[in-house]
Design a protein around this motif. Sequence first.
Motif, PDB file in Angstrom:
ATOM      1  N   ILE A   8       0.762  -1.340   0.067  1.00  0.00           N
ATOM      2  CA  ILE A   8      -0.288   0.063  -0.095  1.00  0.00           C
ATOM      3  C   ILE A   8       0.903   1.295   0.232  1.00  0.00           C
ATOM      4  O   ILE A   8       0.646   2.192  -0.621  1.00  0.00           O
ATOM      5  N   PRO A   9       2.012   1.371   0.957  1.00  0.00           N
ATOM      6  CA  PRO A   9       2.849   2.721   0.687  1.00  0.00           C
ATOM      7  C   PRO A   9       3.516   2.862  -0.369  1.00  0.00           C
ATOM      8  O   PRO A   9       3.615   3.932  -0.982  1.00  0.00           O
ATOM      9  N   TYR A  10       3.884   1.587  -1.120  1.00  0.00           N
ATOM     10  CA  TYR A  10       4.598   1.541  -2.274  1.00  0.00           C
ATOM     11  C   TYR A  10       3.791   2.120  -3.495  1.00  0.00           C
ATOM     12  O   TYR A  10       4.093   2.851  -4.264  1.00  0.00           O
ATOM     13  N   GLY A  11       2.361   1.553  -3.498  1.00  0.00           N
ATOM     14  CA  GLY A  11       1.527   1.981  -4.542  1.00  0.00           C
ATOM     15  C   GLY A  11       1.182   3.480  -4.397  1.00  0.00           C
ATOM     16  O   GLY A  11       1.409   4.260  -5.238  1.00  0.00           O
ATOM     17  N   LEU A  12       1.290   4.004  -3.231  1.00  0.00           N
ATOM     18  CA  LEU A  12       1.015   5.521  -2.898  1.00  0.00           C
ATOM     19  C   LEU A  12       2.151   6.393  -3.338  1.00  0.00           C
ATOM     20  O   LEU A  12       2.149   7.538  -3.637  1.00  0.00           O
ATOM     21  N   ILE A  13       3.262   5.792  -3.095  1.00  0.00           N
ATOM     22  CA  ILE A  13       4.745   6.409  -3.652  1.00  0.00           C
ATOM     23  C   ILE A  13       4.610   6.602  -5.009  1.00  0.00           C
ATOM     24  O   ILE A  13       4.883   7.738  -5.678  1.00  0.00           O
ATOM     25  N   LEU A  14       4.212   5.348  -5.726  1.00  0.00           N
ATOM     26  CA  LEU A  14       4.045   5.443  -7.219  1.00  0.00           C
ATOM     27  C   LEU A  14       3.131   6.646  -7.808  1.00  0.00           C
ATOM     28  O   LEU A  14       3.498   7.061  -8.837  1.00  0.00           O
ATOM     29  N   VAL A  15       2.000   6.542  -7.139  1.00  0.00           N
ATOM     30  CA  VAL A  15       0.966   7.405  -7.674  1.00  0.00           C
ATOM     31  C   VAL A  15       1.528   8.977  -7.423  1.00  0.00           C
ATOM     32  O   VAL A  15       1.495   9.837  -8.020  1.00  0.00           O
ATOM     33  N   CYS A  16       2.025   9.127  -6.137  1.00  0.00           N
ATOM     34  CA  CYS A  16       2.799  10.464  -6.092  1.00  0.00           C
ATOM     35  C   CYS A  16       3.796  10.823  -7.143  1.00  0.00           C
ATOM     36  O   CYS A  16       3.805  11.978  -7.679  1.00  0.00           O
ATOM     37  N   GLY A  33       1.772   5.642 -16.083  1.00  0.00           N
ATOM     38  CA  GLY A  33       2.314   4.563 -15.680  1.00  0.00           C
ATOM     39  C   GLY A  33       2.451   4.846 -14.044  1.00  0.00           C
ATOM     40  O   GLY A  33       2.176   3.828 -13.278  1.00  0.00           O
ATOM     41  N   GLY A  34       2.835   5.844 -13.360  1.00  0.00           N
ATOM     42  CA  GLY A  34       2.751   6.141 -11.977  1.00  0.00           C
ATOM     43  C   GLY A  34       1.415   5.715 -11.260  1.00  0.00           C
ATOM     44  O   GLY A  34       1.136   5.072 -10.221  1.00  0.00           O
ATOM     45  N   VAL A  35       0.486   6.364 -11.882  1.00  0.00           N
ATOM     46  CA  VAL A  35      -0.969   6.441 -11.259  1.00  0.00           C
ATOM     47  C   VAL A  35      -1.675   4.880 -11.595  1.00  0.00           C
ATOM     48  O   VAL A  35      -2.143   4.444 -10.679  1.00  0.00           O
ATOM     49  N   GLY A  36      -1.413   4.413 -12.943  1.00  0.00           N
ATOM     50  CA  GLY A  36      -1.887   3.193 -13.128  1.00  0.00           C
ATOM     51  C   GLY A  36      -1.356   1.825 -12.223  1.00  0.00           C
ATOM     52  O   GLY A  36      -2.131   1.174 -11.699  1.00  0.00           O
ATOM     53  N   THR A  37       0.073   1.801 -12.333  1.00  0.00           N
ATOM     54  CA  THR A  37       0.782   0.890 -11.269  1.00  0.00           C
ATOM     55  C   THR A  37       0.495   1.208 -10.099  1.00  0.00           C
ATOM     56  O   THR A  37       0.319   0.298  -9.242  1.00  0.00           O
ATOM     57  N   GLY A  38       0.294   2.408  -9.625  1.00  0.00           N
ATOM     58  CA  GLY A  38       0.166   2.717  -8.249  1.00  0.00           C
ATOM     59  C   GLY A  38      -1.115   2.282  -7.613  1.00  0.00           C
ATOM     60  O   GLY A  38      -1.199   1.625  -6.496  1.00  0.00           O
ATOM     61  N   PHE A  39      -2.238   2.419  -8.730  1.00  0.00           N
ATOM     62  CA  PHE A  39      -3.409   2.152  -7.945  1.00  0.00           C
ATOM     63  C   PHE A  39      -3.798   0.519  -8.363  1.00  0.00           C
ATOM     64  O   PHE A  39      -4.381   0.094  -7.325  1.00  0.00           O
ATOM     65  N   ALA A  40      -2.963  -0.131  -9.157  1.00  0.00           N
ATOM     66  CA  ALA A  40      -3.169  -1.585  -9.167  1.00  0.00           C
ATOM     67  C   ALA A  40      -2.381  -2.041  -7.822  1.00  0.00           C
ATOM     68  O   ALA A  40      -3.050  -3.182  -7.334  1.00  0.00           O
ATOM     69  N   LEU A  41      -1.522  -1.598  -7.459  1.00  0.00           N
ATOM     70  CA  LEU A  41      -0.782  -1.974  -6.222  1.00  0.00           C
ATOM     71  C   LEU A  41      -1.489  -1.634  -4.959  1.00  0.00           C
ATOM     72  O   LEU A  41      -1.685  -2.607  -4.198  1.00  0.00           O
ATOM     73  N   ILE A  42      -2.019  -0.651  -4.934  1.00  0.00           N
ATOM     74  CA  ILE A  42      -3.029  -0.263  -3.758  1.00  0.00           C
ATOM     75  C   ILE A  42      -4.371  -1.214  -3.662  1.00  0.00           C
ATOM     76  O   ILE A  42      -4.501  -1.728  -2.805  1.00  0.00           O
ATOM     77  N   LEU A  43      -4.841  -1.666  -4.800  1.00  0.00           N
ATOM     78  CA  LEU A  43      -5.810  -2.407  -4.897  1.00  0.00           C
ATOM     79  C   LEU A  43      -5.500  -3.821  -4.598  1.00  0.00           C
ATOM     80  O   LEU A  43      -6.023  -4.523  -3.684  1.00  0.00           O
ATOM     81  N   ALA A  44      -4.096  -4.387  -5.114  1.00  0.00           N
ATOM     82  CA  ALA A  44      -3.662  -5.681  -4.653  1.00  0.00           C
ATOM     83  C   ALA A  44      -3.545  -5.686  -3.014  1.00  0.00           C
ATOM     84  O   ALA A  44      -3.814  -6.497  -2.373  1.00  0.00           O
ATOM     85  N   GLY A  45      -2.834  -4.579  -2.580  1.00  0.00           N
ATOM     86  CA  GLY A  45      -2.681  -4.471  -1.064  1.00  0.00           C
ATOM     87  C   GLY A  45      -3.970  -4.313  -0.395  1.00  0.00           C
ATOM     88  O   GLY A  45      -4.136  -5.241   0.707  1.00  0.00           O
ATOM     89  N   TYR A  46      -4.975  -3.882  -0.903  1.00  0.00           N
ATOM     90  CA  TYR A  46      -6.408  -3.911  -0.214  1.00  0.00           C
ATOM     91  C   TYR A  46      -6.923  -5.424  -0.170  1.00  0.00           C
ATOM     92  O   TYR A  46      -7.432  -5.652   0.962  1.00  0.00           O
ATOM     93  N   LEU A  47      -6.845  -6.049  -1.311  1.00  0.00           N
ATOM     94  CA  LEU A  47      -7.188  -7.476  -1.388  1.00  0.00           C
ATOM     95  C   LEU A  47      -6.564  -8.214  -0.383  1.00  0.00           C
ATOM     96  O   LEU A  47      -7.159  -9.172   0.218  1.00  0.00           O
TER      97      LEU A  47
END
Length: 119
Positions: A8-16, A33-47
């Motif tokens: 989740i923090p890794y995804g937030l850093i990529l979005v920022c 790239g940043g927002v797309g990959t970041g949100f995919a990682l945040i989703l995976a972290g949430y799941l």
Amino acid sequence: MHDFCFTIPYGLILVCGGVIGYASKGSTASLAGGVGTGFALILAGYLSLQAFHKRKNSYFALILETACAATLTWVMGQRYMQTSKIMPAGIVAGISALMTGFYLYKIATGGNHFPPKTE
């Protein structure tokens, strides 16, 4: 350590980073790239977090995390090879390689491990 603690923090850093890249240079590739990959990682972290609450593993989340981190490692590694600039391509490639190794370790060891319930 559980994967969602890093994902989740890794995804937030990529979005920022994607938003900052777009704001400073107008790079739509950084934004996408940043927002797309970041949100995919945040989703995976949430799941993964939701599965953890049920004392289960989310292998879909682990595979999604691994695929995102491995792809990001390759893309940013190629970018670093072209430009030889350590910031941001080299740093992101290095962090993504480390995260890919962590996710592969989690897959190889069977995901999150849960302590036995005590009465």
